[in-house]
Write an enzyme that holds these catalytic residues in place. Sequence first.
Site, short mmCIF file in Angstrom:
data_model
loop_
_atom_site.label_atom_id
_atom_site.label_comp_id
_atom_site.label_asym_id
_atom_site.label_seq_id
_atom_site.Cartn_x
_atom_site.Cartn_y
_atom_site.Cartn_z
N CYS A 1 0.81 -1.22 0.00
CA CYS A 1 0.00 0.00 0.00
C CYS A 1 0.85 1.27 0.00
O CYS A 1 0.46 2.28 -0.58
CB CYS A 1 -0.97 0.00 1.18
SG CYS A 1 -0.20 -0.23 2.79
N HIS B 1 -1.45 2.15 7.11
CA HIS B 1 -2.05 2.18 5.78
C HIS B 1 -1.96 3.61 5.25
O HIS B 1 -1.91 4.57 6.03
CB HIS B 1 -3.49 1.70 5.80
CG HIS B 1 -4.07 1.49 4.42
ND1 HIS B 1 -3.43 0.71 3.47
CD2 HIS B 1 -5.18 1.97 3.82
CE1 HIS B 1 -4.14 0.71 2.36
NE2 HIS B 1 -5.20 1.47 2.54
N ASP C 1 -8.55 4.60 -2.97
CA ASP C 1 -7.58 3.60 -2.53
C ASP C 1 -7.15 2.79 -3.74
O ASP C 1 -7.90 1.97 -4.26
CB ASP C 1 -8.19 2.69 -1.46
CG ASP C 1 -7.13 1.85 -0.75
OD1 ASP C 1 -6.23 1.33 -1.44
OD2 ASP C 1 -7.19 1.72 0.49
#
Length: 637
Positions: free
Chosen positions: A273, A300, A317
């Site tokens: 991520c 994250h 995202d």
Amino acid sequence: MDHTFVNHLRKITDEDERLVTITLLIDIISNLINDKTNHRHHTLPASYIQEMFEKYSGAMQCLVVIGFKKINNDYVFDQRISVNHLQELVKILENELDVKPTDQCDQMKCTSEDLGIVDDDKRIHSSISLHNLSIPIHFNKLIPFISTLERVQSYEEIDLRRYIRSSILPLEDFNRKINKKKDATDLEKRDFLLLELLRWFKEDFFTWFDRPNCERCKTVMEFADYTQPTREEREKGDAHRVELYRCSTCSSNYRFPRFNAPWKLLETRCGRCGEAANLFSCICRALSFPTRYIYDPTDHVWTEVYSENEQRWLHCDACENLCDSPLVYEKGWKKELTFCIAFAKDHVIDVTWRYVTNFKQTVQKRNINEKNFARIIQRINRKLQSTLNREEKLKIISNQIKDLVSMLQEAKSTKESELHGRQSGSLTWKLSRKEADQEDDITTGYIYSVTNRECTNGSITIDYNSVVDKYFRNGIEEEKTDGWIDRIYSCSNIQRKVERDWKMVYLSRKQIHKNGFISWIIQLKPEEEQIYRFDRIKIQCPTITFDQHSEILWQLQIGDDKIIDISPTSNSLFEYTINTKINRISFKIILSNLNDNNDDNAWQKAQLFRHSTEQTTNDDQSHFLKIIVTIVEKHSG
């Protein structure tokens, strides 16, 4: 699949050379498809590659996408590559035989203008020194303000943004796809571009890194330790640490540097991520999107992009191909968020409120001096905005006021897209982080109350189309909020799954070892119950199972007591005559698999309403859920 090579092939200005190159590539792939066991096709001599392809970067990129890797002096094919992958490549290349090369500069300029990309490169962005901000150590440990701001400022480099537009992004493909679909949606072109960018990034461009395979033993390697980056990894890739993996069979090692520099990430195109959010945010800036990099200390990161059409910031995202689903981390991943700090080129702001349902409660858990924290952010913003003109400052203030109004007024309801656990990464990795789908019971309590008009007409018809994710009542489209979940009474561990590669959609269990169910309820109102009764129910419920362990069961509940278990028929149809005076009917579908503990894919081997995503009209209704209930008047006397 990475389609970047297509744009590079189009840059071959000699038409004959371009056609010959593409034809040779098609021949190479066709040999692999038609005679895959023949090892002669698995190795291409370096001399042949040098003579035929090396002068064209697009051809060399295509060879990599096909599955060839340079080993010693030859290019060797990876035999794990699927035939479907090769067949798709052939289609892409065959389409390119009909494309005429054009002047790239004119084409890029035209495409950029069509997509609303503003040429703001004329104004050179001046980086601001951030090292004299005097941020207290305990705040800097909590949020790495300086390093994150430096990262975000690197996105403004003119050469970087031009390179992304000219050599990385398939802008013509984006434009063509958007123009094809824009008549069928009310989305503005720039918002459509953002959604297409998210899809392309996850499906075609970026590769998720979990654990490497040992090249010698072909087994998954295990994480061993962290180690220091080399000088080159630090200077060219801005790597601060390296993950070291070791093969348990042959003890060979594999280094995975965690790069941060956008130039290096554009080369590697893989990671987790951190790399994904970093690279996606950078690409968004290259497309002139106002962009924020969101830092979350619970491990994250993601992106926010400002929509001029919506006049608000949208959560994006890139790992999950998710847009505007800010509660997914709290509701789907079950994370306890405390800080979500947004970093833009010209401001920093706390946006935690957008990602939690109870911001006041979250603030109470943060255990910091909130006033001091706000003063630090204010000090940073004064520094970042010191070179801005009045109009630019007012724009930032205006957007912050809109955010504040949203925070105070917005009633937060959970969307279906926010109910899923993390999709990217292996199941083992997601479970270790407690971010996989959890057992999830949802009761919306929605009941189809039969209207007087439906009683008079003698029936109520309920349809659900999985392709467009919409319900229809008596042939009229229902208002859509969250799709399939809108009109259910209750469900447990159910999801709508879209297979981008196979272009199919269906409902299935979530990826956990639990049974799943979904139910709908139809009920007569008390005033209608005095005059009318249910007479007959007819159900069309298309289902499919993919092994002998999977099972789908229908349950029909008549009134409060009588439950009828039904095994799905070959034609997915069922009819039942109602002989009792009841005012409620419940239809329930139960999905299970007896091999859950031995098969990680068991969850998707029992499917509901499976159909091609390319068929969006209502002409073919074979994949619809259909519930038709006939209603008659009660006999007098």
